[in-house]
Design an enzyme around this catalytic site. Sequence first.
Site, short mmCIF file in Angstrom:
data_model
loop_
_atom_site.label_atom_id
_atom_site.label_comp_id
_atom_site.label_asym_id
_atom_site.label_seq_id
_atom_site.Cartn_x
_atom_site.Cartn_y
_atom_site.Cartn_z
N ASP A 29 -21.85 -85.44 -4.41
CA ASP A 29 -22.14 -86.57 -3.52
C ASP A 29 -23.56 -87.08 -3.71
O ASP A 29 -24.46 -86.32 -4.04
CB ASP A 29 -21.93 -86.12 -2.06
CG ASP A 29 -21.94 -87.28 -1.08
OD1 ASP A 29 -21.62 -88.41 -1.49
OD2 ASP A 29 -22.29 -87.06 0.08
N ASN A 77 -11.30 -92.78 -1.84
CA ASN A 77 -12.15 -93.53 -2.77
C ASN A 77 -11.48 -94.79 -3.31
O ASN A 77 -12.16 -95.65 -3.89
CB ASN A 77 -12.58 -92.65 -3.95
CG ASN A 77 -13.62 -91.61 -3.58
OD1 ASN A 77 -13.75 -90.58 -4.24
ND2 ASN A 77 -14.37 -91.87 -2.51
#
Length: 249
Positions: A29, A77
């Site tokens: 991340d 996503n």
Amino acid sequence: MQNRRKAIEELKNSIDKDKLPLHVAIIMDGNGRWTKQRFMPRSAGHKEGMERVKEIVESASNIGVKYLSLYAFSTENWKRPKEEIDGLMKLLVYYLRVELNNLNKNNIKINTLGDISKLPVGPRREVEKAVELTKNNNKMVLNIALNYGGRNEILKGIKSILNDIEKGKINIEDLDESVFSDYLYTSGQPDPDLLIRPSGELRLSNFLLYQIAYTEFWFSNIYWPDFREEHFLKAIIDYQKRERRFGGI
């Protein structure tokens, strides 16, 4: 550079090989925020993040980790801009094409977590090719989570169990945690001992929700493109200092 290599070797020497986590999971991340700080396009962050993948996979394999799970692309996503998704898929193809022979040579088995049938045809074929080529390797399993969601995985497992009960393949009385685990993407693998999340976020983001019941967490404020081998080794060393009781005394 020489000082960095020396520091890394010192960290490696500090690791107790008898207390290694069998399975390490990483939520990669911070690519976007890394690029924002540098006034760069998001694609540059993903590209640099891919370099960290190569570095951490090699480090994990070298020290003796048996399972490494990387959260590459979640079911959520798909909400991102098409241009960014296309760029991520191209990076996936590039990584597999460039690194596949090296991974295979180093006896690393590639496995996927998630529903890869939803991936574009090109990237899906590259992934399937990598899985097939490395299926007999046994030094380390590299789980790549693609189109993965923890809640979806649990629901998929439940549906499969109900289907097998209906077909008489299993009895409901036989259903326990061990049997249920066999219906997950991580079937046959130990649950993660250690979950690493860089970037400063303190959440799981729908990753391996069933499997991390007793996983140790290690959080860092470092964005993934800056997450280097020394940070990975420090996470391992910190894990080894903890006492895991699994609900006992």
